[in-house]
Design a protein around this motif. Structure first.
Motif, PDB file in Angstrom:
ATOM      1  N   MET A   7      19.827   2.837  17.342  1.00  0.00           N
ATOM      2  CA  MET A   7      18.609   2.550  18.107  1.00  0.00           C
ATOM      3  C   MET A   7      18.319   1.051  18.135  1.00  0.00           C
ATOM      4  O   MET A   7      17.754   0.531  19.099  1.00  0.00           O
ATOM      5  CB  MET A   7      17.427   3.315  17.504  1.00  0.00           C
ATOM      6  N   THR A  10      20.326  -0.417  20.976  1.00  0.00           N
ATOM      7  CA  THR A  10      19.783  -0.178  22.323  1.00  0.00           C
ATOM      8  C   THR A  10      18.739  -1.222  22.697  1.00  0.00           C
ATOM      9  O   THR A  10      18.556  -1.525  23.879  1.00  0.00           O
ATOM     10  CB  THR A  10      19.137   1.223  22.435  1.00  0.00           C
ATOM     11  N   LEU A  47      27.575   0.784  21.331  1.00  0.00           N
ATOM     12  CA  LEU A  47      27.112   2.165  21.482  1.00  0.00           C
ATOM     13  C   LEU A  47      28.234   3.067  22.006  1.00  0.00           C
ATOM     14  O   LEU A  47      28.372   4.205  21.559  1.00  0.00           O
ATOM     15  CB  LEU A  47      25.907   2.210  22.428  1.00  0.00           C
ATOM     16  N   VAL A  99      19.901   8.647  21.415  1.00  0.00           N
ATOM     17  CA  VAL A  99      20.353   7.300  21.764  1.00  0.00           C
ATOM     18  C   VAL A  99      20.530   7.165  23.272  1.00  0.00           C
ATOM     19  O   VAL A  99      20.121   6.166  23.870  1.00  0.00           O
ATOM     20  CB  VAL A  99      21.673   6.969  21.032  1.00  0.00           C
TER      21      VAL A  99
END
Length: 250
Positions: A7, A10, A47, A99
C-alpha cells in the motif's frame, strides 16, 4: 507487513509531496510537488513483481502446512472454531484485491487527471499509461510470449483476473448497488468504495480496456483452445461473459 508495504508503494502513483514551507522561507518550495514520473513507474513495476505477478506468492508448501493455530484457551487466547488450516488462497486473493482497488481508486485517478493541469511543465503519468501497465501485467498469459508452456492460468491468477474485471466494471459505474446486495462479498464492497468518484476519462478508458481484453481473450482461445485445461478454458469463457455484461450495461 506485506500489505502495508504494498500500500505504501501505491502512494507513489499519482503521488504528491505536501510541503508546509512559509512565505519568505529561504529556499521555500511549492506547497505541492509531484512524485517524479520515474519513481511512479518504479512503484508500478514493484507492485507488478511482488503483488500481481504469477510467481509473486510462490510460498513453500511445507511452510503452508505448518501454519497451524494454537489450541490453547486461556486469558487473551481463544481457540479457532472455524477451519484450522490457514486460508492462504483467500488471504492472498484479498490482499491483491485491496492493492488493485487502491491503485485504481477514484481519488488516485482524479489526481492523475489533474496533474497535467497543476504541473503542465512536468512529465506526468497518464491515465492510459497506468491502465495499460496494470492490464498487461495481470493478463500477461494472453501475450504471445506470456511464458506459459502448458497454456494454463494458475488459480491465484484466475482470482486476480476476475477482480480486475470487477474493478474495471466498478470504475465504469455498472456494478449496481453492492452495498445493498446480500450476495456481495467484503472484497466487492471495498472495490465499490475505493473506485467511487472515478473521472469520466477513467470510465472511458476502463471500457476501452475491457473491449481490448475481450479481443485478446478471443484470439487466445482461438489459438490455444485445444491445448487449454478445462478450468482455464472455463475461466476465460466466464471472463468474456463478465465483460459482455459490463459493456452491455453502459
Amino acid at each position: 507487513h506485506y500489505l502495508t508495504n504494498a500500500m505504501t508503494a501505491t502512494r507513489y502513483v499519482g503521488g504528491q509531496v505536501f510541503n508546509r514551507d512559509r512565505r519568505g522561507d529561504l529556499g521555500g518550495r511549492q506547497p505541492f510537488e509531484l512524485v517524479p514520473l520515474e519513481k511512479q513507474r518504479e512503484a508500478v513495476d514493484v507492485l507488478q513483481k511482488y503483488v500481481f505477478a504469477s510467481n509473486a506468492f510462490e510460498l513453500s508448501p511445507q511452510l503452508i502446512r505448518q501454519l497451524a493455530p494454537s489450541r490453547w484457551w486461556h486469558w487473551g487466547s481463544f481457540p479457532v472454531v472455524a477451519r484450522l488450516d490457514y486460508p492462504v488462497y483467500d488471504t492472498v486473493s484479498f490482499l491483491q484485491t485491496i492493492v488493485l482497488s487502491d491503485l485504481l481508486s477514484g481519488d488516485r485517478l482524479v489526481r492523475l487527471r489533474d496533474a497535467a493541469f497543476s504541473h503542465p511543465s512536468e512529465s506526468v503519468m497518464s491515465l492510459s499509461e497506468l491502465f495499460r501497465s496494470v492490464e498487461s501485467g495481470i493478463w500477461s498469459e494472453l501475450e504471445p510470449d506470456g511464458g506459459t508452456d502448458n497454456v494454463e492460468i494458475a488459480s491465484l491468477r484466475r482470482s486476480l483476473q476476475r477482480q480486475y474485471i470487477n474493478v474495471m466494471t466498478s470504475i465504469m459505474g455498472v456494478n449496481g448497488d453492492v452495498f445493498s446486495d446480500p450476495s456481495a462479498s467484503f472484497a466487492d464492497i471495498i472495490v465499490a468504495f475505493r473506485t467511487a468518484g472515478a473521472p469520466d476519462d477513467a470510465k472511458i478508458l476502463a471500457r476501452h480496456q475491457l473491449n481490448e481484453l475481450d479481443e485478446q481473450i478471443q484470439r487466445f482461445l482461438r489459438a490455444h483452445s485445444s491445448e487449454l485445461d478445462i478450468t482455464t478454458k472455463a475461466h476465460l469463457e466466464d471472463a468474456l461473459g463478465r465483460i459482455a455484461n459490463a459493456l452491455a450495461a453502459v
